[in-house]
Design an enzyme around this catalytic site. Sequence first.
Site, PDB file in Angstrom:
ATOM      1  N   ASP A   1      29.669  -7.907  20.050  1.00  0.00           N
ATOM      2  CA  ASP A   1      30.118  -7.096  20.878  1.00  0.00           C
ATOM      3  C   ASP A   1      30.724  -7.422  22.196  1.00  0.00           C
ATOM      4  O   ASP A   1      30.101  -8.219  22.834  1.00  0.00           O
ATOM      5  CB  ASP A   1      28.754  -6.123  21.097  1.00  0.00           C
TER       6      ASP A   1
ATOM      7  N   GLU B   1      34.509  -8.629  18.413  1.00  0.00           N
ATOM      8  CA  GLU B   1      34.949  -7.331  19.106  1.00  0.00           C
ATOM      9  C   GLU B   1      35.655  -7.724  20.416  1.00  0.00           C
ATOM     10  O   GLU B   1      34.958  -7.801  21.427  1.00  0.00           O
ATOM     11  CB  GLU B   1      33.955  -6.349  19.324  1.00  0.00           C
TER      12      GLU B   1
HETATM   13  C1  NOJ Z   1      31.599  -1.845  22.744  1.00  0.00           C
HETATM   14  C2  NOJ Z   1      30.938  -0.768  21.696  1.00  0.00           C
HETATM   15  O1  NOJ Z   1      31.569  -0.712  20.643  1.00  0.00           O
HETATM   16  C3  NOJ Z   1      30.571   0.410  22.744  1.00  0.00           C
HETATM   17  O2  NOJ Z   1      29.972   1.536  21.769  1.00  0.00           O
HETATM   18  C4  NOJ Z   1      29.698   0.065  23.635  1.00  0.00           C
HETATM   19  O3  NOJ Z   1      29.552   1.132  24.483  1.00  0.00           O
HETATM   20  C5  NOJ Z   1      30.212  -1.123  24.350  1.00  0.00           C
HETATM   21  N1  NOJ Z   1      30.857  -2.216  23.578  1.00  0.00           N
HETATM   22  C6  NOJ Z   1      29.257  -1.728  25.521  1.00  0.00           C
HETATM   23  O4  NOJ Z   1      28.235  -2.456  24.841  1.00  0.00           O
END
Ligand code: NOJ
Length: 567
Positions: free
Chosen positions: A208, A250
Amino acid sequence: MVQPNREVATLWYKDAVIYELHVRAFHDSNADGLGDFPGLTEKLDYLRDLGITAIWLLPFYPSPLKDDGYDIADYAAIHSSYGTMSDFRRFLREAHHRGIRVITELVLNHTSDQHPWFQRSRRALPGTPWRDFYVWSDTAERYQGARVIFKDFERSNWSWDPEAGAYYWHRFYGHQPDLNFNSPRVWRAMRQVVDFWLRMGVDGLRLDAVPYLHERDGTNCENLPETHAVLKRLRQHVAARYPDRMLLAEANQWPEDAAAYFGSGDECHMAFHFPVMPRMFMSIWMEDRYPMVEILTRTPPVPDECQWAMFLRNHDELTLEMVTDEERDYMYRVYATDPEARINLGIRRRLAPLMGNNRRRIELMNSLLFSLPGTPVIYYGDEIGMGDNIYLGDRNGVRTPMQWSADRNAGFSRANPQRLYQRPIVDPEYHYETVQVEAQQRNQQSLLWWMKRLIALRKRHQAFGRGSLDFLAPANRRILAFVRRYGAETILVVANLSRYAQYAELDLSEFRGRVPTEMFGATPFPPVGDAPYFITLGPHSFYWFALSEAATEQQPPSSPTRKSRAE
Ligand code: NOJ
């Protein structure tokens, strides 16, 4: 899981079809209003039947749930509402038993402010190892080049902590302090987390918010070489101990910067292709292939073992960070006419409502998702065309319970409806009495069955997951046409982005003599001759053709039997 070929086994993510879900939203086994691991395990047969090969689970760890679990308070446990560790292990075993792999979240960048690490850090003296676990400062003036990502909710990336008497750094919500990757202890703590889940048998980790691990003055604090160094180290660690596992980045970045997360094959195995996603929506609205072709043409080639993750929608807003200001205005105008649909720099809607609930458009978008290079990721509920509720806060409108049947609570839970974490969709157009799995299972013409056929067909041809991509350039820009090649397989995809019938003349001279065979119905089309290949397409329709070798004469179109079709 028996895999005959080692190469196929280690590169499983290239041929995968990934299904993203939140355990809380999927199925509630104990009538407390929240989905749980036993509930999800009960639904594994549904997922196997759908044909997906991997599940990506949104965060399920102990958490105050102020960011739906991305605010983690303990990395090595299960949130008690979702079950126990043994429920999780059972789920993992049962998934593997069905040939389904499991990808979980690794949130490296930040924790919850309720995590014991942060509680210790705020009380520790400056300069001590615990204090250095997070990023502290006496002023809020450092790192001014970093943008605020949750701009509807936060004004600065710094928040004051009265207990510490200092500011702490956070790229997301104020309750999500960023870990300090300059501290060797942070790396060691995260390595333990990785070992914990990979040893248990988890197959992949979604990293993430990975571009933000390090900060440096005078930069925008994204994609720094220091951050890439962390990932190289992580990859080495994983490769040495767990060779068949996958790391998925991500990184909501432009193609060049996102591709950097593959390194030279020594960082992540996969990365989401963020920029192509809004351009698919743009292309279908503008009825012009240009936005998609442009972004895919400027996407750098990826190292052999690496793979893009492609998606149409996910649990977040349809992000418009990777488009120009004009393009963003355009997208808002056409896809978010109700201002309630906008959040941060994006649109909080699901696929079906974005497509005006038009079946042809939904199918066309999915056909692109499944035929462009990369591994498709489906968001739970989109396979039945679920609606959303833009009037719920934050991104909750796209995180409502899965709609299983017309029963109470959409068959999601036997709880008192007032106890549900969120009500299922009751918008008349997408009401759970109509849009739900049970009804669609019964009707072979449903979107669900169509998706099953699409997935099954894709899985029969490795060219989709592994093949090269070459665009054709017919004069009619409403037609998108490209060729995917892998080994002996050549597949031609032709899609009509327009709501009206179109024709195109394709230059298929390279394939002279071959017989394009429409893959869903196994229907042979006239062989490719000397003239440009002339093709007509109905509104928003598409074809996948296998360009079979060596046709000598034209075969008359026959009516394929049910068996020979992909259904
Ligand atoms: C990316 C995630 O997809 C999202 O849902 C989240 O709020 C942020 N990262 C922070 O962790």
